[in-house]
Design an enzyme around this catalytic site. Structure first.
Site, mmCIF file in Angstrom:
data_model
loop_
_atom_site.group_PDB
_atom_site.id
_atom_site.type_symbol
_atom_site.label_atom_id
_atom_site.label_comp_id
_atom_site.label_asym_id
_atom_site.label_seq_id
_atom_site.Cartn_x
_atom_site.Cartn_y
_atom_site.Cartn_z
ATOM 1 N N PHE A 143 26.941 40.289 40.721
ATOM 2 C CA PHE A 143 28.183 40.122 41.474
ATOM 3 C C PHE A 143 28.560 41.471 42.067
ATOM 4 O O PHE A 143 28.764 42.438 41.337
ATOM 5 C CB PHE A 143 29.338 39.603 40.617
ATOM 6 C CG PHE A 143 30.589 39.430 41.426
ATOM 7 C CD1 PHE A 143 30.788 38.300 42.192
ATOM 8 C CD2 PHE A 143 31.545 40.443 41.484
ATOM 9 C CE1 PHE A 143 31.924 38.168 43.004
ATOM 10 C CE2 PHE A 143 32.682 40.315 42.292
ATOM 11 C CZ PHE A 143 32.861 39.172 43.048
ATOM 12 N N ASP A 228 26.492 49.767 40.438
ATOM 13 C CA ASP A 228 27.823 49.236 40.712
ATOM 14 C C ASP A 228 28.593 49.235 39.397
ATOM 15 O O ASP A 228 28.376 48.389 38.536
ATOM 16 C CB ASP A 228 27.710 47.812 41.285
ATOM 17 C CG ASP A 228 29.075 47.184 41.574
ATOM 18 O OD1 ASP A 228 30.098 47.742 41.107
ATOM 19 O OD2 ASP A 228 29.119 46.134 42.245
ATOM 20 N N LYS A 268 38.316 48.974 41.179
ATOM 21 C CA LYS A 268 39.193 48.397 40.160
ATOM 22 C C LYS A 268 40.128 49.412 39.462
ATOM 23 O O LYS A 268 41.131 49.773 40.035
ATOM 24 C CB LYS A 268 38.366 47.582 39.168
ATOM 25 C CG LYS A 268 37.745 46.350 39.863
ATOM 26 C CD LYS A 268 37.373 45.236 38.920
ATOM 27 C CE LYS A 268 37.155 43.947 39.697
ATOM 28 N NZ LYS A 268 35.746 43.610 39.932
#
Ligand SMILES: *Cc1c(COP(=O)(O)O)cnc(C)c1O
Length: 419
Positions: A143, A228, A268
């Site tokens: 993802f 990531d 985030k």
């Protein structure tokens, strides 16, 4: 369970908004620290933390102050001008992470796009890959976001989803298997792009030596290794970055890693739970290829985001949030295992990032999240049978015990019904 006022808010969202999400039936109106309240003042322990974006807890007092002060001084200029905030932020970001340069963006997906563009440019200009031939290797179950290019190499980029035509140039291999990366590499390979632990796939932890092997393979073949860490980074797994679980003696602040990736994507929690802040970190050789006009963002690196990003990073160390994630995470994991519940098949994850695999013969992930909600725990399933528990990294043992008690009560109730 929902009263008329809650139903009214929910209806407004579905009447006037695209239903690209299916939220749990609760209408939240305030939050502080690890706690959130709905419009009827019912209290919940937040074990979602905005998919790890709220690692510092809701409305962290120091970040709130930075937010107030900076937004009343200077909040947005665009990158047409220099500011007194961006430079110091980039300096902190690079020195804490040990990378030479950063390119600031806003959302995670934008930072992933930045990584892709940077890797491609490096492939053509440094590695001398033939025009338009560059390939990026990604992992099954990944993802990385929702843009048209990103879904081109994720499980969502399915022809039946009707979002095509997709972006070419990506090769998918099995996650956790370094050998499959070796086999997929050819002269056109620009980069390998993976998550150190796959979050949305259900907190999937690869074998211990996976990342070091990928590092070796990338070294041998002159391929960029890009991680990531939008969800796994910034203390979530009990280390500053998740890759540090496998790079030997590691405190990146002291730069003692035996190896590091060539590129790292953060987002985030970098925004401290206030605003979207993301970046792509890499070495000079890669990021110096991005010249004026090649890439950008109106909001990327704005003074407010810079001030928040800088303070968010500092607080991870000042308040020992990384250590707390490790200690509380271990304790939480052990407590879940000690419940010896027939419903729990496995507890995976590191730090305060746990995936609990449940036996669907007893209950679905969706129904378990609903029961947790009724008992004052905010959490959500990923896939049908995994519940993700990821409270803010500020959580105390007392607060965690409150949550553990509720989870135990929920599991006992389900077992009783099944018996
Ligand atoms: C959340 C996430 C993204 C996308 O971030 P957005 O801010 O939602 O665009 C990308 N990669 C990973 C690993 C994520 O968890």
């Amino acid at each position: 369970m929902l009263d008329d006022i809650q139903k009214k808010y929910i209806k407004k969202e579905s009447n006037f908004g695209a239903e690209n999400y299916k939220p749990l039936p609760v209408v939240l109106s305030k939050a502080k620290g690890v706690w959130a309240w709905d419009i009827n003042d019912n209290k919940y322990l937040d074990m979602m933390s905005g998919y790890s974006a709220v690692s510092h807890g809701h409305a962290h007092p120091e970040l709130l102050k930075v937010f107030h002060d900076q937004s009343s001084k200077l909040s947005l200029t665009s990158r047409a001008f220099y500011t007194d905030q961006l430079g110091p932020y980039l300096e902190t970001l690079t020195s804490i992470s040990g990378f030479e340069m950063a390119l600031p963006m806003n959302s995670g997906a934008e930072a992933v796009e930045t990584a892709i563009k940077s890797a491609r440019r490096w492939a053509y200009r440094v590695k001398k890959v033939k025009p338009d031939k560059a390939e990026i290797i990604v992992a099954e179950g990944n993802f990385h976001g929702r843009t048209t290019t990103i879904i081109s190499f994720s499980d969502e980029g399915n022809p039946k989803d009707d979002f095509g035509p997709l972006t070419p140039g990506f090769v998918t291999v099995k996650f956790g298997c370094a050998e499959s990366i070796k086999e997929a590499i050819n002269e056109n390979t620009a980069a390998v792009l993976i998550e150190p632990i796959q979050g949305e796939a259900g907190i999937v932890v690869p074998p211990n030596d996976y990342l070091s092997k990928v590092r070796e393979i990338c070294n041998e073949s002159n391929v960029l290794m890009i991680l990531d860490e939008i969800q796994s980074g910034l203390g979530r797994t009990g280390k500053l970055f998740a890759f540090q679980h496998s790079c030997g003696s590691c405190d990146c602040k002291e730069n003692l890693c035996n190896w590091r990736p060539d590129g790292l994507i953060l987002g985030k929690a970098l925004g401290g739970g206030f605003i979207p802040v993301s970046c792509f970190l890499s070495k000079k050789e890669v990021l110096e290829l991005m010249n004026p006009g090649s890439h950008g963002s109106t909001f990327g690196g704005n003074p407010l985001a810079s001030a928040i990003g800088k303070r968010s990073l500092e607080l991870l160390f000042e308040e020992k949030l990384i250590e707390n994630s490790r200690i509380m995470g271990d304790y939480f994991k052990q407590s879940l295992k000690n419940m010896n519940s027939k419903i729990i098949k496995e507890v995976r994850g590191k730090g305060l990032w746990l995936g609990v695999e449940i036996d669907k013969n007893y209950i679905s992930g969706k129904d378990l999240s609903l029961m947790c909600l009724e008992h004052g725990i905010l959490c959500k399933e990923t896939h049908e049978t995994t519940i993700r528990y990821a409270p803010p990294l500020t959580i105390t043992e007392e607060e965690l015990n409150w949550g553990i008690d509720k989870i135990r009560t929920v599991l006992k109730k389900i077992e009783k019904v099944a018996a």
